[in-house]
Write an enzyme that holds these catalytic residues in place. Structure first.
Site, PDB file in Angstrom:
ATOM      1  N   GLU A   1      64.906  86.182  46.042  1.00 54.08           N
ATOM      2  CA  GLU A   1      64.884  85.629  47.407  1.00 54.08           C
ATOM      3  C   GLU A   1      63.612  84.832  47.648  1.00 54.08           C
ATOM      4  OE1 GLU A   1      64.056  85.491  51.788  1.00 54.08           O
ATOM      5  OE2 GLU A   1      62.824  86.313  50.194  1.00 54.08           O
TER       6      GLU A   1
ATOM      7  N   ASP B   1      65.669  91.855  56.586  1.00 52.01           N
ATOM      8  CA  ASP B   1      64.382  91.363  56.063  1.00 52.01           C
ATOM      9  C   ASP B   1      63.326  91.569  57.143  1.00 52.01           C
ATOM     10  OD1 ASP B   1      62.456  90.162  54.414  1.00 52.01           O
ATOM     11  OD2 ASP B   1      63.754  88.493  53.862  1.00 52.01           O
TER      12      ASP B   1
HETATM   13 ZN   LIG Z   1      61.408  88.878  52.600  1.00 52.16          ZN
END
Ligand SMILES: [Zn+2]
Length: 349
Positions: free
Chosen positions: A204, A227
Protein backbone atom coordinates in the site's frame (compact mmCIF):
# COMPACT_ATOMS: atom_id res chain seq x y z
CA UNK A 1 -11.01 -3.60 25.89
CA UNK A 2 -7.79 -3.80 23.89
CA UNK A 3 -5.54 -6.86 23.69
CA UNK A 4 -2.30 -5.03 24.33
CA UNK A 5 -0.06 -8.07 23.84
CA UNK A 6 -1.55 -8.83 20.44
CA UNK A 7 -1.37 -5.18 19.40
CA UNK A 8 2.24 -4.93 20.53
CA UNK A 9 3.32 -8.02 18.58
CA UNK A 10 1.42 -6.78 15.54
CA UNK A 11 3.45 -3.54 15.49
CA UNK A 12 6.83 -5.17 16.03
CA UNK A 13 6.93 -7.82 13.28
CA UNK A 14 8.61 -6.48 10.10
CA UNK A 15 6.82 -6.15 6.76
CA UNK A 16 8.51 -3.92 4.19
CA UNK A 17 6.46 -3.39 1.02
CA UNK A 18 6.99 -6.50 -1.16
CA UNK A 19 8.51 -8.40 1.79
CA UNK A 20 5.46 -8.91 3.99
CA UNK A 21 6.00 -12.65 4.61
CA UNK A 22 6.78 -12.40 8.34
CA UNK A 23 3.79 -10.27 9.28
CA UNK A 24 1.61 -12.36 6.95
CA UNK A 25 2.70 -15.56 8.72
CA UNK A 26 1.86 -13.97 12.06
CA UNK A 27 -1.64 -12.86 10.93
CA UNK A 28 -2.35 -16.30 9.44
CA UNK A 29 -1.71 -17.89 12.80
CA UNK A 30 -4.02 -15.41 14.55
CA UNK A 31 -7.06 -15.48 12.22
CA UNK A 32 -6.93 -19.01 10.81
CA UNK A 33 -9.33 -20.48 13.34
CA UNK A 34 -11.99 -17.72 13.01
CA UNK A 35 -12.64 -17.91 9.26
CA UNK A 36 -13.90 -20.42 6.69
CA UNK A 37 -10.94 -20.11 4.37
CA UNK A 38 -7.54 -18.47 4.37
CA UNK A 39 -5.52 -17.95 1.23
CA UNK A 40 -2.65 -15.89 -0.09
CA UNK A 41 -3.03 -14.56 -3.64
CA UNK A 42 -0.07 -14.56 -6.06
CA UNK A 43 0.89 -10.99 -5.15
CA UNK A 44 0.94 -11.80 -1.42
CA UNK A 45 -2.37 -10.38 -0.17
CA UNK A 46 -3.73 -12.55 2.65
CA UNK A 47 -7.47 -13.15 2.23
CA UNK A 48 -9.51 -14.32 5.23
CA UNK A 49 -12.94 -15.43 4.00
CA UNK A 50 -16.27 -15.83 5.82
CA UNK A 51 -19.30 -17.15 3.95
CA UNK A 52 -22.47 -15.05 4.23
CA UNK A 53 -26.17 -15.45 3.47
CA UNK A 54 -26.50 -13.50 0.20
CA UNK A 55 -24.46 -13.64 -2.96
CA UNK A 56 -23.10 -10.14 -2.28
CA UNK A 57 -19.45 -9.57 -1.42
CA UNK A 58 -17.85 -7.17 1.04
CA UNK A 59 -14.11 -6.60 0.96
CA UNK A 60 -12.52 -5.17 4.11
CA UNK A 61 -8.89 -4.16 3.64
CA UNK A 62 -6.07 -3.36 6.06
CA UNK A 63 -2.61 -2.96 4.55
CA UNK A 64 0.02 -4.97 6.37
CA UNK A 65 3.13 -3.34 4.87
CA UNK A 66 4.97 -0.49 6.61
CA UNK A 67 7.08 2.36 5.22
CA UNK A 68 10.59 0.97 4.85
CA UNK A 69 13.83 1.14 2.86
CA UNK A 70 15.83 -1.20 0.66
CA UNK A 71 19.62 -1.57 0.42
CA UNK A 72 20.98 -0.05 -2.81
CA UNK A 73 24.74 -0.04 -2.17
CA UNK A 74 27.34 -1.19 0.37
CA UNK A 75 30.55 0.82 0.21
CA UNK A 76 34.05 -0.46 0.98
CA UNK A 77 33.98 1.04 4.47
CA UNK A 78 30.80 -0.91 5.26
CA UNK A 79 28.35 1.99 5.01
CA UNK A 80 24.96 1.22 3.48
CA UNK A 81 23.03 3.43 1.07
CA UNK A 82 19.32 2.83 0.53
CA UNK A 83 16.16 3.78 -1.31
CA UNK A 84 12.92 4.53 0.56
CA UNK A 85 9.87 2.28 0.09
CA UNK A 86 7.09 4.72 0.94
CA UNK A 87 6.78 8.41 1.75
CA UNK A 88 9.34 9.63 4.27
CA UNK A 89 9.90 13.11 5.66
CA UNK A 90 13.73 13.13 5.67
CA UNK A 91 13.99 15.05 8.95
CA UNK A 92 12.39 12.13 10.79
CA UNK A 93 15.32 9.86 9.87
CA UNK A 94 17.78 11.75 12.04
CA UNK A 95 19.26 9.63 14.85
CA UNK A 96 17.06 6.59 14.20
CA UNK A 97 17.83 2.90 14.51
CA UNK A 98 16.77 0.52 11.75
CA UNK A 99 16.84 -3.24 11.17
CA UNK A 100 18.35 -4.65 7.99
CA UNK A 101 16.82 -8.01 7.11
CA UNK A 102 19.48 -10.17 5.50
CA UNK A 103 20.48 -13.73 6.33
CA UNK A 104 19.84 -12.49 9.84
CA UNK A 105 18.42 -9.24 11.25
CA UNK A 106 21.05 -6.65 12.09
CA UNK A 107 20.66 -3.23 13.65
CA UNK A 108 21.92 -0.10 11.95
CA UNK A 109 21.88 3.61 12.76
CA UNK A 110 20.96 6.39 10.34
CA UNK A 111 24.01 8.61 10.07
CA UNK A 112 24.59 11.90 8.29
CA UNK A 113 27.17 14.69 8.27
CA UNK A 114 27.58 16.18 11.77
CA UNK A 115 26.39 19.75 12.24
CA UNK A 116 29.85 20.74 13.54
CA UNK A 117 31.42 20.41 10.11
CA UNK A 118 28.52 21.70 8.01
CA UNK A 119 28.82 25.03 6.23
CA UNK A 120 26.29 27.73 7.18
CA UNK A 121 24.58 27.08 3.86
CA UNK A 122 24.32 23.31 4.51
CA UNK A 123 22.94 23.94 7.97
CA UNK A 124 20.19 26.21 6.64
CA UNK A 125 18.82 23.51 4.32
CA UNK A 126 16.48 20.73 5.47
CA UNK A 127 18.07 17.26 5.20
CA UNK A 128 17.40 15.10 2.16
CA UNK A 129 16.96 11.32 2.22
CA UNK A 130 20.12 10.99 0.09
CA UNK A 131 22.15 12.69 2.86
CA UNK A 132 21.70 9.66 5.11
CA UNK A 133 23.57 6.35 5.21
CA UNK A 134 23.28 3.36 7.54
CA UNK A 135 26.12 2.39 9.84
CA UNK A 136 25.92 -1.18 11.17
CA UNK A 137 29.26 -1.23 12.94
CA UNK A 138 30.37 -4.10 10.67
CA UNK A 139 33.28 -3.98 8.24
CA UNK A 140 32.28 -4.27 4.56
CA UNK A 141 33.51 -7.85 4.22
CA UNK A 142 31.55 -9.13 7.22
CA UNK A 143 28.51 -7.11 6.28
CA UNK A 144 28.36 -8.48 2.73
CA UNK A 145 28.17 -11.97 4.24
CA UNK A 146 24.92 -11.04 6.00
CA UNK A 147 23.12 -8.55 3.76
CA UNK A 148 23.14 -7.66 0.08
CA UNK A 149 21.70 -5.17 -2.38
CA UNK A 150 17.93 -5.65 -2.12
CA UNK A 151 17.80 -6.50 1.57
CA UNK A 152 14.72 -4.79 3.06
CA UNK A 153 15.13 -2.39 5.98
CA UNK A 154 12.48 -1.54 8.58
CA UNK A 155 12.46 0.90 11.47
CA UNK A 156 13.24 -0.09 15.03
CA UNK A 157 11.14 1.30 17.90
CA UNK A 158 9.44 -0.48 20.78
CA UNK A 159 5.76 -0.31 21.69
CA UNK A 160 4.67 1.56 24.83
CA UNK A 161 1.44 2.64 26.52
CA UNK A 162 1.11 6.36 27.32
CA UNK A 163 -1.94 7.40 29.30
CA UNK A 164 -4.93 6.21 27.33
CA UNK A 165 -2.82 5.94 24.17
CA UNK A 166 -0.34 3.58 22.62
CA UNK A 167 2.85 4.60 20.86
CA UNK A 168 5.06 2.68 18.46
CA UNK A 169 6.54 2.43 15.01
CA UNK A 170 4.22 1.05 12.30
CA UNK A 171 0.95 1.93 14.02
CA UNK A 172 0.29 2.79 10.33
CA UNK A 173 -1.16 0.37 9.58
CA UNK A 174 -0.79 -2.41 12.11
CA UNK A 175 -3.49 -0.79 14.20
CA UNK A 176 -5.89 -1.67 11.36
CA UNK A 177 -4.43 -5.16 11.04
CA UNK A 178 -5.18 -5.53 14.74
CA UNK A 179 -8.73 -4.13 14.30
CA UNK A 180 -9.48 -6.55 11.46
CA UNK A 181 -8.13 -9.54 13.41
CA UNK A 182 -10.24 -8.56 16.46
CA UNK A 183 -13.38 -7.96 14.38
CA UNK A 184 -13.04 -11.39 12.69
CA UNK A 185 -12.52 -12.97 16.11
CA UNK A 186 -15.58 -11.27 17.62
CA UNK A 187 -17.76 -12.16 14.60
CA UNK A 188 -16.86 -15.83 14.84
CA UNK A 189 -20.00 -17.99 14.87
CA UNK A 190 -22.33 -15.08 13.96
CA UNK A 191 -24.37 -15.21 10.74
CA UNK A 192 -23.19 -12.71 8.16
CA UNK A 193 -25.48 -11.04 5.57
CA UNK A 194 -22.75 -10.97 2.91
CA UNK A 195 -19.59 -12.88 2.05
CA UNK A 196 -16.79 -11.13 3.90
CA UNK A 197 -13.29 -10.98 2.48
CA UNK A 198 -10.93 -9.65 5.15
CA UNK A 199 -7.86 -8.74 3.14
CA UNK A 200 -4.46 -7.92 4.63
CA UNK A 201 -2.98 -6.13 1.63
CA UNK A 202 0.60 -5.72 0.44
CA UNK A 203 2.46 -2.73 -1.00
CA UNK A 204 0.00 0.00 0.00
CA UNK A 205 2.75 2.41 1.01
CA UNK A 206 4.22 2.40 -2.49
CA UNK A 207 0.92 3.17 -4.24
CA UNK A 208 -2.02 0.93 -3.27
CA UNK A 209 -0.62 -1.90 -5.40
CA UNK A 210 -1.73 -5.02 -3.49
CA UNK A 211 -5.29 -3.79 -3.00
CA UNK A 212 -5.62 -3.20 -6.74
CA UNK A 213 -4.72 -6.82 -7.51
CA UNK A 214 -6.85 -8.22 -4.66
CA UNK A 215 -9.88 -6.18 -5.71
CA UNK A 216 -9.67 -7.45 -9.28
CA UNK A 217 -9.53 -11.00 -7.93
CA UNK A 218 -12.43 -10.64 -5.48
CA UNK A 219 -14.61 -8.18 -7.43
CA UNK A 220 -16.51 -6.91 -4.37
CA UNK A 221 -19.91 -5.17 -4.30
CA UNK A 222 -19.01 -3.27 -1.13
CA UNK A 223 -15.67 -2.16 0.29
CA UNK A 224 -14.53 -0.82 3.63
CA UNK A 225 -10.94 0.22 4.11
CA UNK A 226 -9.17 0.44 7.46
CA UNK A 227 -6.25 2.83 7.81
CA UNK A 228 -4.95 5.59 10.04
CA UNK A 229 -5.62 9.26 9.39
CA UNK A 230 -4.00 12.44 10.63
CA UNK A 231 -4.80 13.71 14.11
CA UNK A 232 -3.28 17.20 14.09
CA UNK A 233 -4.73 18.15 17.48
CA UNK A 234 -1.36 19.47 18.59
CA UNK A 235 0.23 22.88 19.34
CA UNK A 236 0.63 25.26 16.42
CA UNK A 237 -2.14 23.82 14.24
CA UNK A 238 -5.26 25.84 13.52
CA UNK A 239 -8.67 24.27 14.22
CA UNK A 240 -9.53 23.91 10.55
CA UNK A 241 -6.30 21.96 9.90
CA UNK A 242 -6.72 19.31 12.57
CA UNK A 243 -8.44 16.68 10.36
CA UNK A 244 -9.25 14.59 13.47
CA UNK A 245 -8.66 14.69 17.23
CA UNK A 246 -7.19 11.86 19.27
CA UNK A 247 -9.75 10.39 21.67
CA UNK A 248 -12.84 11.79 19.95
CA UNK A 249 -13.80 8.49 18.38
CA UNK A 250 -13.23 6.56 15.19
CA UNK A 251 -13.37 8.53 11.94
CA UNK A 252 -15.73 8.00 9.01
CA UNK A 253 -13.90 8.87 5.81
CA UNK A 254 -15.60 11.38 3.51
CA UNK A 255 -12.69 11.94 1.14
CA UNK A 256 -8.94 11.47 0.92
CA UNK A 257 -6.46 12.39 -1.81
CA UNK A 258 -7.55 9.52 -4.03
CA UNK A 259 -11.14 8.74 -3.06
CA UNK A 260 -14.53 10.35 -2.76
CA UNK A 261 -16.27 7.80 -0.56
CA UNK A 262 -19.65 6.62 -1.78
CA UNK A 263 -22.29 8.93 -0.22
CA UNK A 264 -24.42 5.90 0.63
CA UNK A 265 -21.57 4.22 2.51
CA UNK A 266 -20.88 7.45 4.43
CA UNK A 267 -24.57 7.77 5.40
CA UNK A 268 -24.74 4.08 6.30
CA UNK A 269 -21.68 4.33 8.55
CA UNK A 270 -23.05 7.42 10.30
CA UNK A 271 -26.36 5.69 10.87
CA UNK A 272 -24.70 2.56 12.25
CA UNK A 273 -22.48 4.62 14.56
CA UNK A 274 -25.47 6.59 15.87
CA UNK A 275 -27.52 3.41 16.45
CA UNK A 276 -24.67 1.66 18.22
CA UNK A 277 -23.71 4.71 20.33
CA UNK A 278 -20.27 4.60 18.75
CA UNK A 279 -18.30 7.84 19.03
CA UNK A 280 -17.17 9.12 15.62
CA UNK A 281 -15.80 12.12 13.77
CA UNK A 282 -15.79 12.89 10.06
CA UNK A 283 -12.58 12.79 8.06
CA UNK A 284 -11.81 15.10 5.15
CA UNK A 285 -8.18 14.33 4.31
CA UNK A 286 -6.88 16.70 1.61
CA UNK A 287 -3.80 14.67 0.63
CA UNK A 288 -2.70 11.04 0.69
CA UNK A 289 -4.38 8.00 -0.83
CA UNK A 290 -5.55 4.76 0.76
CA UNK A 291 -6.58 1.31 -0.46
CA UNK A 292 -10.15 2.68 -0.52
CA UNK A 293 -9.35 4.09 -3.98
CA UNK A 294 -8.28 0.73 -5.40
CA UNK A 295 -11.29 -1.06 -3.99
CA UNK A 296 -13.68 1.58 -5.32
CA UNK A 297 -12.24 1.66 -8.83
CA UNK A 298 -10.99 -1.85 -9.61
CA UNK A 299 -14.15 -3.82 -8.90
CA UNK A 300 -16.11 -4.41 -12.08
CA UNK A 301 -18.34 -1.33 -12.43
CA UNK A 302 -16.88 0.01 -9.18
CA UNK A 303 -17.80 -0.89 -5.60
CA UNK A 304 -19.73 1.01 -2.95
CA UNK A 305 -16.67 2.03 -0.96
CA UNK A 306 -15.88 3.83 2.27
CA UNK A 307 -13.30 3.95 5.01
CA UNK A 308 -13.03 3.67 8.76
CA UNK A 309 -10.01 5.71 9.82
CA UNK A 310 -8.14 5.69 13.08
CA UNK A 311 -6.92 9.13 14.26
CA UNK A 312 -3.13 9.02 14.61
CA UNK A 313 -0.59 11.63 15.70
CA UNK A 314 2.92 11.82 14.20
CA UNK A 315 2.09 9.81 11.10
CA UNK A 316 5.02 8.18 9.28
CA UNK A 317 7.33 8.81 12.23
CA UNK A 318 8.50 6.09 14.64
CA UNK A 319 6.38 7.60 17.42
CA UNK A 320 2.92 7.14 15.92
CA UNK A 321 0.21 7.43 18.57
CA UNK A 322 -3.41 6.30 18.71
CA UNK A 323 -6.03 6.30 21.44
CA UNK A 324 -7.33 3.01 22.85
CA UNK A 325 -11.00 4.16 22.93
CA UNK A 326 -10.76 5.23 19.27
CA UNK A 327 -9.40 1.77 18.43
CA UNK A 328 -12.24 0.09 20.29
CA UNK A 329 -14.79 2.35 18.54
CA UNK A 330 -13.27 1.38 15.18
CA UNK A 331 -13.70 -2.34 15.89
CA UNK A 332 -17.29 -1.71 17.00
CA UNK A 333 -18.15 0.34 13.92
CA UNK A 334 -16.62 -2.22 11.56
CA UNK A 335 -18.61 -5.03 13.17
CA UNK A 336 -21.85 -3.01 13.12
CA UNK A 337 -21.30 -2.15 9.44
CA UNK A 338 -20.70 -5.79 8.49
CA UNK A 339 -23.68 -7.19 10.41
CA UNK A 340 -26.35 -4.80 9.01
CA UNK A 341 -25.18 -4.47 5.42
CA UNK A 342 -28.24 -6.38 4.16
CA UNK A 343 -30.73 -4.05 5.90
CA UNK A 344 -29.86 -0.84 4.08
CA UNK A 345 -31.33 0.51 0.85
CA UNK A 346 -28.30 0.74 -1.44
CA UNK A 347 -30.23 2.10 -4.45
CA UNK A 348 -28.85 5.33 -5.91
CA UNK A 349 -30.82 8.47 -5.07
ZN1 LIG B 1 -1.42 3.44 5.98
Amino acid sequence: MIDIDLLKDTTQIPGAPGYEYRIRGFIKEKVGSFVDELKTDPMGNLIAFRKGNSGKKLMVAAHMDEISFIVSHIDDDGFVKFQPLGGFDAKTLTAQRVIIHGKEDIIGVMGCKPIHIMTAEERAKPPKIQDFYIDTGYKAEQLREIISIGSPITRERSFIEMGDNVNSKSIDNRISVYILIEALKELEGQELPVDVYGVFTVQEEVGLRGATAATMGIDPDFAINLDVTLACDVPGIAGHERITDLGKGTAIKIIDGRTICDYRMVEYMKERAAKGNIKYQLEVLPKGGTDTASMQQFASGGSIAGGISIPCRYLHQVIEMVNKQDVRASIDLLKACILSLGEYNWEHK
